[in-house]
Write a protein that holds these residues in place. Sequence first.
Motif, mmCIF file in Angstrom:
data_model
loop_
_atom_site.group_PDB
_atom_site.id
_atom_site.type_symbol
_atom_site.label_atom_id
_atom_site.label_comp_id
_atom_site.label_asym_id
_atom_site.label_seq_id
_atom_site.Cartn_x
_atom_site.Cartn_y
_atom_site.Cartn_z
ATOM 1 N N ASP A 51 42.612 54.865 25.987
ATOM 2 C CA ASP A 51 42.014 55.696 25.216
ATOM 3 C C ASP A 51 40.882 54.893 24.530
ATOM 4 N N ARG A 52 40.084 53.989 25.158
ATOM 5 C CA ARG A 52 38.933 53.604 24.527
ATOM 6 C C ARG A 52 37.658 53.684 25.318
ATOM 7 N N THR A 53 36.422 53.834 24.724
ATOM 8 C CA THR A 53 35.314 53.923 25.252
ATOM 9 C C THR A 53 34.927 52.679 25.663
ATOM 10 N N VAL A 54 33.956 52.663 27.075
ATOM 11 C CA VAL A 54 33.646 51.326 27.544
ATOM 12 C C VAL A 54 32.597 51.688 28.360
ATOM 13 N N ALA A 55 31.594 50.655 28.376
ATOM 14 C CA ALA A 55 30.530 50.757 29.462
ATOM 15 C C ALA A 55 30.866 50.197 30.616
ATOM 16 N N LEU A 56 30.825 51.385 31.688
ATOM 17 C CA LEU A 56 31.339 50.942 33.191
ATOM 18 C C LEU A 56 30.132 50.960 34.011
ATOM 19 N N LYS A 57 30.124 49.557 34.605
ATOM 20 C CA LYS A 57 28.819 49.350 35.310
ATOM 21 C C LYS A 57 29.411 49.671 36.979
ATOM 22 N N VAL A 58 28.861 50.659 37.483
ATOM 23 C CA VAL A 58 29.405 50.742 38.816
ATOM 24 C C VAL A 58 28.180 49.986 39.828
ATOM 25 N N VAL A 74 33.799 39.298 42.093
ATOM 26 C CA VAL A 74 35.204 39.535 41.135
ATOM 27 C C VAL A 74 35.576 38.443 40.509
ATOM 28 N N ARG A 75 35.706 37.425 41.245
ATOM 29 C CA ARG A 75 36.260 35.878 40.531
ATOM 30 C C ARG A 75 35.334 35.504 39.781
ATOM 31 N N GLU A 76 33.993 35.558 39.807
ATOM 32 C CA GLU A 76 32.996 34.960 38.992
ATOM 33 C C GLU A 76 32.924 35.837 37.801
ATOM 34 N N SER A 77 33.010 37.131 37.867
ATOM 35 C CA SER A 77 32.982 37.993 36.851
ATOM 36 C C SER A 77 34.092 37.830 35.988
ATOM 37 N N LYS A 78 35.060 37.164 36.183
ATOM 38 C CA LYS A 78 36.226 36.750 35.262
ATOM 39 C C LYS A 78 35.851 35.581 34.744
ATOM 40 N N TYR A 93 37.066 43.482 31.802
ATOM 41 C CA TYR A 93 37.382 43.177 33.274
ATOM 42 C C TYR A 93 36.570 43.528 34.361
ATOM 43 N N ALA A 94 36.980 43.363 35.645
ATOM 44 C CA ALA A 94 36.049 43.606 36.839
ATOM 45 C C ALA A 94 37.049 43.909 38.057
ATOM 46 N N GLY A 95 36.493 44.802 38.788
ATOM 47 C CA GLY A 95 37.418 45.258 40.134
ATOM 48 C C GLY A 95 36.737 45.833 40.989
ATOM 49 N N GLU A 96 37.557 46.447 41.908
ATOM 50 C CA GLU A 96 36.895 47.444 42.907
ATOM 51 C C GLU A 96 37.878 48.494 43.078
ATOM 52 N N GLU A 97 37.172 49.655 43.487
ATOM 53 C CA GLU A 97 38.151 50.734 43.880
ATOM 54 C C GLU A 97 37.302 51.571 45.281
ATOM 55 N N ASN A 98 38.239 51.415 46.080
ATOM 56 C CA ASN A 98 37.874 51.890 47.562
ATOM 57 C C ASN A 98 36.660 51.341 47.934
ATOM 58 N N GLY A 99 36.778 49.744 47.906
ATOM 59 C CA GLY A 99 35.350 49.049 48.117
ATOM 60 C C GLY A 99 34.145 49.122 47.394
ATOM 61 N N ILE A 100 34.318 50.105 46.123
ATOM 62 C CA ILE A 100 32.886 49.828 45.315
ATOM 63 C C ILE A 100 33.557 49.119 44.070
ATOM 64 N N ALA A 101 32.638 47.861 43.729
ATOM 65 C CA ALA A 101 32.908 47.046 42.616
ATOM 66 C C ALA A 101 32.295 47.852 41.439
ATOM 67 N N TYR A 102 32.957 47.154 40.300
ATOM 68 C CA TYR A 102 32.787 47.724 38.851
ATOM 69 C C TYR A 102 32.769 46.754 37.903
ATOM 70 N N ILE A 103 32.539 46.863 36.602
ATOM 71 C CA ILE A 103 32.656 46.076 35.488
ATOM 72 C C ILE A 103 32.598 46.832 34.409
ATOM 73 N N ALA A 104 33.884 46.557 33.505
ATOM 74 C CA ALA A 104 33.852 47.198 32.549
ATOM 75 C C ALA A 104 33.636 46.471 31.131
ATOM 76 N N MET A 105 32.824 46.788 30.244
ATOM 77 C CA MET A 105 32.846 45.864 29.101
ATOM 78 C C MET A 105 32.536 46.824 27.870
#
Length: 685
Positions: A51-58, A74-78, A93-105
């Motif tokens: 329940d926190r606000t993030v900037a989500l880059k898709v 994904v690895r180098e985002s870490k 963190y960074a990851g992907e969902e259904n083939g779409i990458a994202y970064i949360a900051m």
Amino acid sequence: MLSEAQRSIYLSPMAGGELQPGTVFAGHRIEMVAGRGGMGVVYRATQLALDRTVALKVIAAGLLEDQSVRARFVRESKVAASIDHPNVIPIYYAGEENGIAYIAMRYVAGDDVRSLVRREGPLAPERAAHITAQLGGALDAAHSAGLVHRDIKPANVLLGPEDHVYLTDFGLTKHALSIAGTTKPGHWVGTLDYVAPEQIRGERVDARADVYALGCLLYFTLTGEVPFKREGDEARLWAHLSDPPPKPSAHGVPAAFDAVIERALAKDPEARYPSAGDLGRAARAAAANEQPALRERLVAKGAAAPVESPTVSAAQPRPQVTPQPQHEAETEYLERSNPGRRRRTALLTVALLAAAGAGIAAAIAFGIGSKDTPDPAPTAQASATPTPTATPEGMRVADEITIGQRPNVVRVYRGNVFVGSFRQDRMRIVSAQTGKVRSYAPKVGVGVDDGAFGFGSLWLSVARAKQLVRLDQRTGRPIGDPIALPFAPAAVVVSKDAVWAAVVPGNDQPDQLLKIDPRTGQTLATVSYPYGIMALTTSPTALWVAARRRARVQRVDLETGAVQKTIRVGNNRSEDIAYRDGALWAATPEDNAVYKMTTKTGDVIPISVGQQPRQLELGDGVVYVTNYSSSDLYTIDERRSRVVGDPLRLSVNPFSLAFDRARDTLWVGSQPENTLSRVLTGRGG
């Protein structure tokens, strides 16, 4: 298709589709669009689990179609997330969902520098310097982690209370935009008003490109204008490449900033500040009409660190022999120096098309070489990090001599120390006895890159002049005319009956190894090397080649130049090698190690040294190592394969070194400070 609570969410990144407020993606509820760019869309979102606000880059899906590129992203985002600095926006963190990458900051509800300057106009010099200095510290933290931002611009600088700076967009690696080093069509890595000349030319980009962009940003905050304000994209690109840096004093800014901007925006990366932090401190000093209090230093490591490689012309090679890569497990190592790409007409066209398609901004990220987990060396023997023993008695820097412009080649023969600088066309000769620079300085051409003794001569590879120059090793007088070479030469070495020179055609073509007759200057053999050639040395029965594009050392036939055997050494390429008594020594900067390889068995012993070991020299029973980033000298006992004593501090960024056995002295060149240090080893004999 994603779904939650019977609600379907369709994404069409390739068609410009966006997530709508209230929808859920990868455990985040989308609140609103916070920004858009060439790489995708940034949303203000709520991470449901905490329940926190993030900037989500898709990230736009088309940029990460290749599976290996997505995995590297994904690895180098870490790695980027590991940067812990108060002025770097934290990546959660960074990851992907259904083939779409994202970064949360972290989400920062504040202004950015672009909006601030547009609203308030030019900033006071003290305020502009305050912002620049914070950015310099953030970039130093990234560069020391081996990351290059490559898209520094006002819109990527957020401001919190009391002008606390947050540098954003460290979330996407530069290599996520490239496969085998080629930028994907339609994406300009950088922003046109802040792009460094080497980026436009398609050359290797390191931390100094960020220094250039930071200088552009400083100019913008001081004047309210970009430094090269021109009509049309082509004119702006050309200005970055050719026009002198503008003077902020023309806008009423204190004149002390003129020199700061001039240096930060130098066309040659070597002429810029060595670190972003140095630029920040220079800006603060200019605002106070003072001189910077701290000594300049290089902090960049790994892929962010400068590599002393000349840019050479691109041409098609004509190889006579092409050794095939050995059949062994491979890990791909992206070439870090990229020395062979000149600006091409088509490059400008691509840049303009990309700039038009991407709008204000385009690809943003950081640059780091491939760090895939390497296959284990089949013959390597593990060794513990050595514990230094007693310091060599009396080892010290006796004196330092100012010489040349970034001296990068140091060689000693009897009473003379030969010093070459890549940017000067003359060799300097220093008396080994008195330390005084002799009046005679032979002209050899611009771009001295390496040197080797043999056949009564000092043979010099001169990159920009594309020639091999022969000097009398006793007097320094030229012997005959220079030997013209087909491409820019790099490494050079002498065997019992030939001179060997590595030449770099560029344009991603294989390097070539030339066997040259020392009497006639004729080329006896030309061999193509797909792995590239970084360094050369000889043993009584073989020539040894350190590959430029692999963590490999190759044994080469002295008659034909053909590869006989390929051996893995370390995890990254070696930049210098030396041979003696059945052992080959290799300095590997990105491993922070020197490797000792027994040539008979192929066994490899790693020896931990300082940061970025770049050059080796054989002494009496020891191997000396200059460490470029930690600015020190290590001594390794040859027989015990371990470090002896404590490191000796040297001038900033020591590089080439040479041992004068008759005087038990080392001569070490420091490029940024233009110094030649005379080191008494204290070992005797």
